[in-house]
Design an enzyme around this catalytic site. Structure first.
Site, short mmCIF file in Angstrom:
data_model
loop_
_atom_site.label_atom_id
_atom_site.label_comp_id
_atom_site.label_asym_id
_atom_site.label_seq_id
_atom_site.Cartn_x
_atom_site.Cartn_y
_atom_site.Cartn_z
N LYS A 80 47.69 53.66 12.21
CA LYS A 80 48.08 54.07 13.55
C LYS A 80 48.04 52.92 14.54
O LYS A 80 48.95 52.73 15.36
CB LYS A 80 47.14 55.20 14.02
CG LYS A 80 47.18 55.52 15.50
CD LYS A 80 48.50 56.11 15.94
CE LYS A 80 48.41 56.57 17.39
NZ LYS A 80 49.67 57.15 17.87
N LYS A 132 44.99 50.91 25.85
CA LYS A 132 43.80 51.09 25.02
C LYS A 132 44.11 50.85 23.54
O LYS A 132 43.42 50.10 22.85
CB LYS A 132 43.27 52.52 25.23
CG LYS A 132 41.96 52.83 24.49
CD LYS A 132 42.16 53.68 23.24
CE LYS A 132 42.78 55.02 23.47
NZ LYS A 132 42.88 55.83 22.24
N THR A 174 42.89 58.68 18.31
CA THR A 174 43.19 57.28 18.03
C THR A 174 42.09 56.43 18.65
O THR A 174 42.02 56.28 19.87
CB THR A 174 44.56 56.87 18.60
OG1 THR A 174 45.57 57.64 17.96
CG2 THR A 174 44.83 55.39 18.35
N PRO A 232 40.37 61.36 23.68
CA PRO A 232 41.05 60.11 24.02
C PRO A 232 40.47 58.83 23.45
O PRO A 232 41.21 57.94 23.03
CB PRO A 232 40.98 60.08 25.56
CG PRO A 232 40.76 61.49 25.97
CD PRO A 232 39.92 62.08 24.89
#
Length: 325
Positions: A190, A265, A111, A80
């Site tokens: 991304k 996030k 990511t 995560p």
């Protein structure tokens, strides 16, 4: 550095079997050659057990990231946050780099912030110069991971000799592999993608709510957006209004999607990246505040990020059962 372009492997390593990693590893188990073994590790024993039960002859459970690396030469990771990537790769006792990883290939699909990814890459390059590390974050959410339609944003150039090998492996789990230019640029792509996706989700929620309060049917609204200049993937496939799209997380109680905390996030990482590179984001701060508030709202926490529609006060209980076609 070495080239893995011609290298084949009878085993693969996979670290991180969460909402995204588990279906990705499942695709590998389904599609790779029958003799290929997949060595897996996750902090949750239940996730490893579930995958092993499905593929008892192909899945081998490991006790640490270090053990995975000791069993195979090609390893994918999907965790995560940046802190988890640091732990997976740099933990002195059980991490990837706590053993000899010479001539091994690593693909991190997490990511995270670009600084952490470059830190790991530089550590590997300095201590194990024949090993290779690529960032390859994905887009498409849990639905895409399950369907095998995610896109990979690969941190390498079109001329990288390993691109054919990387593409061949990643296409077992997704529909597109897009080389983005070099180390950490897959992550840069991304984060900019998720910034745009997050902004669109808020705008789509506001527009749907506005139109519905004015008396429009939400399915009609979605058709209008699809036919005009407002057309977007969020509205078409992940519509925040329950019942507009039958497979959207919103129609399933906002379950099995990209958690709002993870959007918060990623959105925060994108805003940080924008500041670092000198880009002006007029919607960045208000978007971050919105996702932060939604993440802390007990009505929204742990649900798909398009639950921002609920946070903004959108109507959910319109004729759901009569409208799905």
């Amino acid at each position: 550095m070495g080239s893995f372009a011609e290298k084949t492997s009878e085993s693969i390593g996979f670290i991180g079997l969460g909402a995204m990693g588990l279906p990705m590893a499942r695709h590998l188990a389904n599609k790779l050659a029958p003799e290929t073994q997949i060595y897996v590790f996750d902090v949750a024993d239940e996730a490893m057990g579930k995958l092993h039960d499905e593929f008892p002859k192909k899945i081998v459970k490991c006790r640490s990231a270090k053990e995975v690396v000791q069993q195979t030469d090609t390893i994918l990771s999907m965790v995560p946050e940046g802190a988890h990537v640091k732990s997976v790769y740099l933990d002195e006792k059980s991490g990837v780099c706590s053993t000899d990883i010479s001539n091994k290939l690593f693909i991190d699909c997490s990511t995270i912030d670009t600084a952490t990814s470059l830190l790991v890459k530089d550590h590997i390059a300095k201590n194990f110069p024949t090993a290779l590390f690529y960032d390859a974050p994905v887009s498409g959410g849990v639905v895409g991971a399950v369907k095998g339609t995610i896109a990979f944003f690969l941190g390498c150039s079109n001329t990288d000799p390993n691109l054919p090998r990387l593409t061949q492996l990643l296409e077992n789990m997704g529909s597109q592999v897009i080389p983005c230019g070099g180390p950490s640029l897959g992550l840069a792509a991304k984060l900019s993608n998720n910034y745009l996706s997050g902004v669109i989700a808020i705008a789509c929620s506001e527009a749907m709510d506005m139109g519905m309060r004015a008396g429009l049917d939400p399915i009609t609204l979605a058709k209008v957006y699809a036919a005009g200049t407002a057309q977007n993937t969020i509205c078409d496939r992940f519509n925040p209004v329950p019942g507009v799209h039958p497979e959207a997380p919103s129609t399933n109680g906002y379950k099995n999607g990209f958690k709002v905390q993870l959007m918060r996030k990623d959105f925060g990482l994108a805003v940080e990246m924008a500041k670092r590179v000198g880009a002006k984001n007029v919607l960045g701060q208000i978007g971050l505040e919105t996702y932060t508030a939604a993440s802390n709202d007990p009505r929204c926490r742990d649900l798909d990020s398009r639950v921002v529609y609920r946070y903004l006060g959108g109507k959910e209980d319109w004729k759901v059962d009569d409208s799905i076609e």
